[in-house]
Write an enzyme that holds these catalytic residues in place. Structure first.
Site, PDB file in Angstrom:
ATOM      1  N   HIS A 192      -5.016   1.457  51.558  1.00 43.08           N
ATOM      2  CA  HIS A 192      -5.542   0.153  52.027  1.00 43.08           C
ATOM      3  C   HIS A 192      -6.098  -0.597  50.825  1.00 43.08           C
ATOM      4  O   HIS A 192      -7.108  -0.211  50.253  1.00 43.08           O
ATOM      5  CB  HIS A 192      -6.650   0.341  53.074  1.00 43.08           C
ATOM      6  N   HIS A 252      -6.371  -4.661  48.638  1.00 36.16           N
ATOM      7  CA  HIS A 252      -6.130  -6.108  48.491  1.00 36.16           C
ATOM      8  C   HIS A 252      -5.869  -6.413  47.023  1.00 36.16           C
ATOM      9  O   HIS A 252      -6.708  -6.111  46.169  1.00 36.16           O
ATOM     10  CB  HIS A 252      -7.353  -6.918  48.946  1.00 36.16           C
ATOM     11  N   LYS A 306      -0.162  -5.354  60.026  1.00 36.60           N
ATOM     12  CA  LYS A 306      -1.621  -5.380  60.049  1.00 36.60           C
ATOM     13  C   LYS A 306      -2.143  -6.308  61.132  1.00 36.60           C
ATOM     14  O   LYS A 306      -1.773  -7.476  61.187  1.00 36.60           O
ATOM     15  CB  LYS A 306      -2.142  -5.851  58.675  1.00 36.60           C
ATOM     16  N   HIS A 356      -7.714  -3.814  61.680  1.00 36.92           N
ATOM     17  CA  HIS A 356      -9.102  -4.138  61.321  1.00 36.92           C
ATOM     18  C   HIS A 356      -9.864  -4.115  62.635  1.00 36.92           C
ATOM     19  O   HIS A 356      -9.759  -5.035  63.432  1.00 36.92           O
ATOM     20  CB  HIS A 356      -9.198  -5.512  60.645  1.00 36.92           C
ATOM     21  N   HIS A 371     -10.573   1.417  57.325  1.00 35.92           N
ATOM     22  CA  HIS A 371     -11.948   1.396  56.782  1.00 35.92           C
ATOM     23  C   HIS A 371     -13.020   1.640  57.848  1.00 35.92           C
ATOM     24  O   HIS A 371     -13.860   0.788  58.106  1.00 35.92           O
ATOM     25  CB  HIS A 371     -12.228   0.088  56.023  1.00 35.92           C
ATOM     26  N   ASP A 422      -9.873  -0.191  50.270  1.00 37.69           N
ATOM     27  CA  ASP A 422     -10.217  -1.558  50.685  1.00 37.69           C
ATOM     28  C   ASP A 422     -10.767  -2.348  49.501  1.00 37.69           C
ATOM     29  O   ASP A 422     -11.593  -3.239  49.687  1.00 37.69           O
ATOM     30  CB  ASP A 422     -11.200  -1.570  51.865  1.00 37.69           C
TER      31      ASP A 422
HETATM   32  O1  DOR Z   1     -14.821  -6.820  52.879  1.00 39.43           O
HETATM   33  C1  DOR Z   1     -13.671  -7.126  53.158  1.00 39.43           C
HETATM   34  N1  DOR Z   1     -12.928  -7.869  52.314  1.00 39.43           N
HETATM   35  N2  DOR Z   1     -13.163  -6.750  54.325  1.00 39.43           N
HETATM   36  C2  DOR Z   1     -11.979  -7.184  54.751  1.00 39.43           C
HETATM   37  O2  DOR Z   1     -11.604  -6.831  55.839  1.00 39.43           O
HETATM   38  C3  DOR Z   1     -11.184  -8.123  53.947  1.00 39.43           C
HETATM   39  C4  DOR Z   1     -11.536  -8.051  52.526  1.00 39.43           C
HETATM   40  C5  DOR Z   1     -11.018  -9.208  51.717  1.00 39.43           C
HETATM   41  O3  DOR Z   1      -9.842  -9.546  51.841  1.00 39.43           O
HETATM   42  O4  DOR Z   1     -11.796  -9.770  50.933  1.00 39.43           O
HETATM   43 ZN    ZN Z   2      -9.158  -4.646  53.749  1.00 39.24          ZN
END
Ligand code: DOR
Ligand code: ZN
Length: 345
Positions: free
Chosen positions: A14, A16, A100, A137, A175, A248
């Site tokens: 997971h 980004h 997702k 989520h 998460h 995450d």
């Molecule tokens: O803290 C987070 N940041 N939780 C999420 O679900 C998305 C992520 C983000 O894309 O910044």
């Molecule tokens: Zn995330």
């Protein structure tokens, strides 16, 4: 005492990456540690189609440093209007590894998310039939629900119903932050698993709120009470294959975090393995680290395990106070701290 051990190269289930210059600068941090990562699709605009995912995957691949083997695994951002045929085609073509589900407005760039789970029942039905993994989520967005209860309420209002309606659908509850989520996952069949972040193993909600607001400890779902952190540590280090690594890591520039309305997300990628292994060491569970980091995820996603290895040694890792991405400051997870393990390749 174990001072050094070698395990199969882990994956991050997971993550980004963002896009553009930030993406180009953060990809190497992940590629240093992980062989593969499940890449979240919450860009602006979101990655909602196979064509968008293919193009995004090409941009990520181009950012992997020469000589490093790293494979991004793409996800499809579900909306009320997702075309199930495109999703199935994308999965069959090896472009999508999962889809997702963001409840609309649950978190960063989720405005185009799903407004009502029932609207995507036809998509979930196809995913179940085609055996495509659903990443969730799991937080309600109802303003009347306390932010610390949103995960627990999501389980009761939505997740139980999704699992009951689609009993063969493979689901990753992403998460997780509560003992309630741990219990739910343990009580569900083998088709339900969960990822756990490093931050939710290290901190409880005090870290966000005591001694002044600590924006770099703020992410969604927010860290909960200590009893929940302890339940997560127990689950992660238990050896149960339902629980696996997902950082995450969610990079936001320092100026976007240290603001009147700071963004949610912790940039955990740079020292993720050093962070997780510290927890396993503290819990006396180093021998179960390989399962959590490198075996359970591939087993759940039905992908081969990695053949390469990494070695972790007891030793000092000094995490910088600040790093630079896209020419701007960004604060990494554990900024300014000394960790007791080092990754030596
Ligand atoms: O803290 C987070 N940041 N939780 C999420 O679900 C998305 C992520 C983000 O894309 O910044
Ligand atoms: Zn995330």
């Amino acid at each position: 005492m174990t001072d050094r051990f070698t395990i199969r190269r882990p994956d991050d289930w997971h993550l980004h990456f963002r896009d553009g210059e930030i993406m180009r600068d953060v990809v190497p941090y992940t590629a240093r540690q992980f062989a593969r990562a499940i890449v979240m699709p919450n860009l602006t605009p979101p990655v909602t189609t196979m064509a968008l995912a293919e193009a995004y995957r090409a941009r990520i691949r181009a950012a992997v440093p020469n000589g490093v083997r790293f494979e991004p695994l793409m996800t499809c951002y579900l909306t009320d209007d997702t075309d199930p045929d495109d999703l199935v085609r994308g999965a069959a073509a090896g472009v999508f590894t999962a889809a997702k589900l963001y409840p609309a407005h649950a978190t960063t760039n989720s405005a185009a998310g799903v407004t009502n789970v029932e609207k995507i029942h036809p998509v979930l039905e196809r995913m179940e039939a085609e055996d495509i993994v659903l990443c969730i989520h799991g937080e309600v967005t109802d303003h009347s629900v306390d932010v610390f209860d949103r995960e627990k309420v999501f389980i009761e209002r939505h997740l139980r119903a999704i699992v009951a309606a689609f009993p063969k659908l493979r689901i990753v509850f992403e998460h997780i932050t509560t003992a309630d989520a741990v219990d739910f996952v343990l009580g569900a069949g083998p088709q339900v698993a969960a990822t756990i972040t490093p931050q939710h193993l290290h901190i409880n909600r005090n870290a966000m709120l005591v001694g002044g607001i600590q924006p770099h400890n703020y992410c969604l779902p927010v860290a909960k009470r200590e009893e929940h952190r302890l339940a997560l540590r127990k689950a992660a280090t238990s050896g149960n294959p339902k629980f696996f690594l997902g950082t995450d890591s969610a990079p936001h520039l320092r100026k976007a975090k240290e603001a009147a309305c700071g963004c949610a997300g912790i940039f955990g990628a740079p020292f993720a393995l050093e962070s997780y292994v510290t927890v396993f060491d503290e819990e006396g569970a180093l021998e179960r680290f390989e399962g959590f980091a490198a075996l359970h995820g591939p087993a759940f996603y039905r992908l081969p395990v990695n053949e390469e290895t990494i070695t972790l040694v007891r030793g000092e890792t000094d995490v910088p106070e600040v790093l630079t991405v896209a020419g701007e400051e960004i604060v990494p997870w554990h900024a300014g701290q000394r960790l007791g393990w080092r990754l030596v390749g």
